[in-house]
Design a protein around this motif. Sequence first.
Motif, short mmCIF file in Angstrom:
data_model
loop_
_atom_site.label_atom_id
_atom_site.label_comp_id
_atom_site.label_asym_id
_atom_site.label_seq_id
_atom_site.Cartn_x
_atom_site.Cartn_y
_atom_site.Cartn_z
N SER A 141 47.61 21.29 -4.81
CA SER A 141 46.71 21.90 -5.79
C SER A 141 46.50 23.37 -5.49
O SER A 141 46.47 24.21 -6.40
N GLY A 142 46.37 23.70 -4.21
CA GLY A 142 46.20 25.10 -3.82
C GLY A 142 47.43 25.93 -4.12
O GLY A 142 47.33 27.09 -4.52
N ARG A 143 48.60 25.32 -3.93
CA ARG A 143 49.85 26.04 -4.22
C ARG A 143 50.00 26.28 -5.72
O ARG A 143 50.43 27.35 -6.15
N ARG A 144 49.65 25.27 -6.51
CA ARG A 144 49.76 25.43 -7.97
C ARG A 144 48.80 26.50 -8.48
O ARG A 144 49.15 27.32 -9.33
N ARG A 162 51.63 30.27 -4.77
CA ARG A 162 52.17 30.65 -3.46
C ARG A 162 52.37 29.41 -2.59
O ARG A 162 51.76 28.37 -2.82
N PHE A 163 53.25 29.55 -1.59
CA PHE A 163 53.46 28.46 -0.64
C PHE A 163 53.77 29.04 0.73
O PHE A 163 54.01 30.25 0.88
N LEU A 164 53.75 28.17 1.75
CA LEU A 164 53.95 28.58 3.13
C LEU A 164 55.17 27.91 3.74
O LEU A 164 55.54 26.81 3.35
N CYS A 203 54.76 33.00 0.60
CA CYS A 203 55.75 33.39 -0.41
C CYS A 203 55.27 33.05 -1.81
O CYS A 203 54.61 32.02 -2.03
N LEU A 204 55.59 33.90 -2.76
CA LEU A 204 55.31 33.60 -4.16
C LEU A 204 56.29 32.54 -4.65
O LEU A 204 57.46 32.54 -4.26
N ILE A 205 55.83 31.63 -5.48
CA ILE A 205 56.72 30.61 -6.04
C ILE A 205 57.72 31.28 -6.98
O ILE A 205 57.32 32.02 -7.89
N PRO A 206 59.02 31.06 -6.78
CA PRO A 206 60.04 31.72 -7.62
C PRO A 206 60.26 30.96 -8.93
O PRO A 206 61.17 30.15 -9.07
#
Length: 269
Positions: A25-28, A32-34, A102-105
Amino acid sequence: MFRSESITSRRSETVLRLLKLRKASGRRESGRFLFEGKKLFSEALDSKMPLAAVYATEENLTFAENELIRVGADSVRLFSVTDEVYMKLTDESAPQGLLCECLIPYELHTRSNIVPVSPGNRLFCAVGIQDPGNLGAIIRSAHAFGVGRLIISGCADLYNTKTVRGAMGALFRTKISVCSDITGALEALTNAGYSPFAAVLSESASPLHLLDEDPTRFYVVGSEGRGLEKEVVDACKGQVYIPMEKGSESLNAAVAASVLMFSQYIKRL
């Protein structure tokens, strides 16, 4: 030379924000992701992934600086973190001391039931793969065996750290379509001239080694436990199975997917 910023508190605003990225949920919400580790960091830089920031312990700071300088990544923020802070951020059993944000591509990984295709584009489809390690392995094989676009539906989160780790950098170079309506997507691809084949154990399925090379054919694999739902199988143009020794258990989903992808790849060599 990069000027690094320091984070010394486990309760800093940045640390609390990063911890939210451990959840899907935080990524959406943030887009961003780690991921962790020197190898994945270098792979991401070489693949021109949209890195936002790097968090390194003291012993890894120079390496991070040199890699950022090597590719001219001037816009990436570099943070020096204490070992205590890093242990708060990591979910690795053997922490590597270098964490990337990183930003989600979204251009590389699309979310749509309309799968973009181009002439000669090789496809593969995975449905219901809930184990992130298996999904990562499938992504890794897709890149290794020349799949132009991987289609997934009902699978583990693409940016779960175990998925990213299992893909071993292939996530940064593989075009992926995430579909919510897989039957509709398969029917649309069939209408566009593709031939999806469901990987199932049934009397009507064709043995893999007897299928001729066909650039329009692609395989659809389900989870190891549940396989493919009937409506997904019905949306496919044909069925295929992998011959095995009598008494053998079903293959792990990632292994089965790799065998299917390799069977097509080897015929193109």
